[in-house]
Each structure stands twice: as C-alpha cells, then as structure tokens.
Design a protein around this motif. Structure first.
Motif, PDB file in Angstrom:
ATOM      1  N   GLU A   9       4.749   4.217 -34.812  1.00 25.09           N
ATOM      2  CA  GLU A   9       4.249   3.364 -35.894  1.00 25.09           C
ATOM      3  C   GLU A   9       4.991   3.639 -37.194  1.00 25.09           C
ATOM      4  O   GLU A   9       5.309   2.705 -37.944  1.00 25.09           O
ATOM      5  CB  GLU A   9       2.749   3.570 -36.092  1.00 25.09           C
ATOM      6  CG  GLU A   9       2.171   2.813 -37.266  1.00 25.09           C
ATOM      7  CD  GLU A   9       2.245   1.295 -37.157  1.00 25.09           C
ATOM      8  OE1 GLU A   9       2.212   0.646 -38.215  1.00 25.09           O
ATOM      9  OE2 GLU A   9       2.354   0.758 -36.042  1.00 25.09           O
ATOM     10  N   LEU A  10       5.283   4.889 -37.469  1.00 23.22           N
ATOM     11  CA  LEU A  10       6.027   5.229 -38.684  1.00 23.22           C
ATOM     12  C   LEU A  10       7.423   4.610 -38.634  1.00 23.22           C
ATOM     13  O   LEU A  10       7.908   4.050 -39.627  1.00 23.22           O
ATOM     14  CB  LEU A  10       6.100   6.753 -38.843  1.00 23.22           C
ATOM     15  CG  LEU A  10       6.658   7.292 -40.150  1.00 23.22           C
ATOM     16  CD1 LEU A  10       5.849   6.820 -41.356  1.00 23.22           C
ATOM     17  CD2 LEU A  10       6.691   8.818 -40.106  1.00 23.22           C
ATOM     18  N   THR A  11       8.066   4.660 -37.478  1.00 24.18           N
ATOM     19  CA  THR A  11       9.384   4.045 -37.292  1.00 24.18           C
ATOM     20  C   THR A  11       9.288   2.534 -37.477  1.00 24.18           C
ATOM     21  O   THR A  11      10.144   1.926 -38.131  1.00 24.18           O
ATOM     22  CB  THR A  11       9.944   4.396 -35.905  1.00 24.18           C
ATOM     23  OG1 THR A  11      10.015   5.822 -35.781  1.00 24.18           O
ATOM     24  CG2 THR A  11      11.325   3.810 -35.698  1.00 24.18           C
ATOM     25  N   ASP A  12       8.245   1.923 -36.910  1.00 24.58           N
ATOM     26  CA  ASP A  12       8.048   0.478 -37.074  1.00 24.58           C
ATOM     27  C   ASP A  12       7.887   0.114 -38.542  1.00 24.58           C
ATOM     28  O   ASP A  12       8.416  -0.901 -39.001  1.00 24.58           O
ATOM     29  CB  ASP A  12       6.827  -0.004 -36.286  1.00 24.58           C
ATOM     30  CG  ASP A  12       7.046  -0.017 -34.781  1.00 24.58           C
ATOM     31  OD1 ASP A  12       8.209   0.093 -34.328  1.00 24.58           O
ATOM     32  OD2 ASP A  12       6.036  -0.124 -34.051  1.00 24.58           O
ATOM     33  N   ARG A  13       7.137   0.906 -39.290  1.00 22.90           N
ATOM     34  CA  ARG A  13       6.942   0.623 -40.717  1.00 22.90           C
ATOM     35  C   ARG A  13       8.258   0.709 -41.482  1.00 22.90           C
ATOM     36  O   ARG A  13       8.542  -0.127 -42.339  1.00 22.90           O
ATOM     37  CB  ARG A  13       5.923   1.590 -41.324  1.00 22.90           C
ATOM     38  CG  ARG A  13       4.501   1.305 -40.885  1.00 22.90           C
ATOM     39  CD  ARG A  13       3.539   2.225 -41.590  1.00 22.90           C
ATOM     40  NE  ARG A  13       2.171   2.007 -41.133  1.00 22.90           N
ATOM     41  CZ  ARG A  13       1.096   2.402 -41.803  1.00 22.90           C
ATOM     42  NH1 ARG A  13       1.223   3.043 -42.951  1.00 22.90           N
ATOM     43  NH2 ARG A  13      -0.107   2.173 -41.324  1.00 22.90           N
ATOM     44  N   ALA A  14       9.048   1.728 -41.183  1.00 21.65           N
ATOM     45  CA  ALA A  14      10.345   1.859 -41.855  1.00 21.65           C
ATOM     46  C   ALA A  14      11.257   0.690 -41.485  1.00 21.65           C
ATOM     47  O   ALA A  14      11.920   0.114 -42.355  1.00 21.65           O
ATOM     48  CB  ALA A  14      10.997   3.198 -41.498  1.00 21.65           C
ATOM     49  N   ALA A  15      11.275   0.312 -40.211  1.00 15.56           N
ATOM     50  CA  ALA A  15      12.098  -0.818 -39.767  1.00 15.56           C
ATOM     51  C   ALA A  15      11.648  -2.109 -40.444  1.00 15.56           C
ATOM     52  O   ALA A  15      12.480  -2.942 -40.840  1.00 15.56           O
ATOM     53  CB  ALA A  15      12.038  -0.949 -38.247  1.00 15.56           C
ATOM     54  N   VAL A  41      12.994  -2.278 -43.915  1.00  9.99           N
ATOM     55  CA  VAL A  41      14.419  -2.631 -43.900  1.00  9.99           C
ATOM     56  C   VAL A  41      14.572  -4.137 -43.679  1.00  9.99           C
ATOM     57  O   VAL A  41      15.349  -4.801 -44.383  1.00  9.99           O
ATOM     58  CB  VAL A  41      15.182  -1.825 -42.831  1.00  9.99           C
ATOM     59  CG1 VAL A  41      16.599  -2.363 -42.637  1.00  9.99           C
ATOM     60  CG2 VAL A  41      15.211  -0.341 -43.199  1.00  9.99           C
ATOM     61  N   ARG A  42      13.843  -4.704 -42.724  1.00  7.63           N
ATOM     62  CA  ARG A  42      13.915  -6.156 -42.480  1.00  7.63           C
ATOM     63  C   ARG A  42      13.529  -6.944 -43.734  1.00  7.63           C
ATOM     64  O   ARG A  42      14.187  -7.924 -44.087  1.00  7.63           O
ATOM     65  CB  ARG A  42      13.004  -6.559 -41.313  1.00  7.63           C
ATOM     66  CG  ARG A  42      13.565  -6.200 -39.953  1.00  7.63           C
ATOM     67  CD  ARG A  42      12.780  -6.858 -38.820  1.00  7.63           C
ATOM     68  NE  ARG A  42      11.356  -6.563 -38.845  1.00  7.63           N
ATOM     69  CZ  ARG A  42      10.795  -5.479 -38.302  1.00  7.63           C
ATOM     70  NH1 ARG A  42      11.555  -4.592 -37.669  1.00  7.63           N
ATOM     71  NH2 ARG A  42       9.492  -5.291 -38.365  1.00  7.63           N
ATOM     72  N   GLN A  43      12.470  -6.508 -44.416  1.00  7.32           N
ATOM     73  CA  GLN A  43      12.046  -7.183 -45.650  1.00  7.32           C
ATOM     74  C   GLN A  43      13.136  -7.102 -46.713  1.00  7.32           C
ATOM     75  O   GLN A  43      13.372  -8.069 -47.444  1.00  7.32           O
ATOM     76  CB  GLN A  43      10.749  -6.570 -46.171  1.00  7.32           C
ATOM     77  CG  GLN A  43       9.555  -6.873 -45.312  1.00  7.32           C
ATOM     78  CD  GLN A  43       8.341  -6.027 -45.697  1.00  7.32           C
ATOM     79  OE1 GLN A  43       8.399  -5.185 -46.589  1.00  7.32           O
ATOM     80  NE2 GLN A  43       7.237  -6.258 -45.005  1.00  7.32           N
TER      81      GLN A  43
END
Length: 159
Positions: free
Chosen positions: A140-146, A149-151
């Motif tokens: 989940e932490l990786t998903d939030r960081a990704a 980046v997308r935003q």
C-alpha cells in the motif's frame, strides 16, 4: 519549471523498519515512468537538499515513530505537517525529516510540490529485518508513492 519528479526513500535497510523507504524505492523500479528519479538517502539534510535540487515534485517515503506506536499505520503528510514533528518523535534518524524540511523552507529550497508518505514503525534495531506489520504495509505504501508520481506527471502534462 524543470518537470523533474524525484522519489526519495529515506532510511537504512540495515536498521529494521527504517529500511522501508529504500524498500519502496526498489519496489517502484519498473512501475514509474522513465525519467523519474529514484533515490535512497540516509536522511542527512544536505544530501536530501542535493537530491531534490531543481525538482518540481518530490515524493519522500519515510519511517515514522509515533507514541503510542501503531506499527504499519500509513500517513501522508504535507511539508508543514512533516516539519511540525520534532526530532526524535517522528523520524528514526538523529536529524529528523521535519528538521530538514524546516531548514529547506528557511533557505527557500523547498520544491514547489512535496509529499511525504510514511509508515509507523516497530523496530529499528541494527541487523533486524522489516517487522511483519511494516512488511505488510509495503504494497500500500508503494501504491501511494506510485500514485503521487502519476499525479505529478498528469499535472506536468496538463496544457
């Protein structure tokens, strides 16, 4: 603006849960667009300021100490929120991220956009692996960081 997007995993993988920042950076390889700067830092302020110099967006991933501790709990902090944490209570490093952000603000070196994704930690003893609670929070932490980046790329590419 340069359009440069930087992700910094702050921590030491040899100190248990303090290794979560570098673990997220490793997990992001191949998941973020080419050109995204992925870096690991021990949290020393001059090195952090050097890594993000000239960036439009900085995403920091960090281990967070809280009292009472809720290992594995995730937080997303603004620079002001992160800077509001005092040394020793928030960061697992001697000179905390909050201190670094306050210094960067005082020197007018904050990037235009900065977000901190953090996970509360259990164990930062030398030679220990990530705790089960923090390891479970890694996806989940990786998903939030990704997502951050997308935003950033979406904002950069807006007309």
């Amino acid at each position: 603006m340069s359009g440069r997007i930087v992700v910094i995993g702050v921590g030491n993988p040899l100190r248990g849960d303090d290794g979560i920042g570098p673990a997220v950076v490793e997990a992001l390889r191949g998941r973020v667009p080419d050109g995204t700067v992925l870096a690991v830092s021990d949290g020393e302020p001059a090195r952090l300021l050097g890594i993000w110099r000239g960036a439009d967006t900085v995403v920091i991933v960090e281990a967070l100490r809280t009292r009472p501790a809720r290992p594995g709990a995730l937080h997303t902090l603004t620079p002001a929120e992160a800077a509001g944490h005092s040394r020793g209570t928030a960061s697992t490093h001697g000179f905390g991220l909050g201190d670094c952000l306050a210094l960067a603000e005082a020197l007018d070196l904050l990037p235009p956009r900065l977000v901190v994704h953090a996970v509360e930690v259990a164990d930062v003893e030398l030679g220990t692996p990530l705790s089960d609670a923090v390891r479970s929070a890694l996806p989940e932490l990786t998903d939030r960081a990704a997502a951050s980046v997308r935003q950033a790329y979406a904002r950069r590419d807006e007309p």
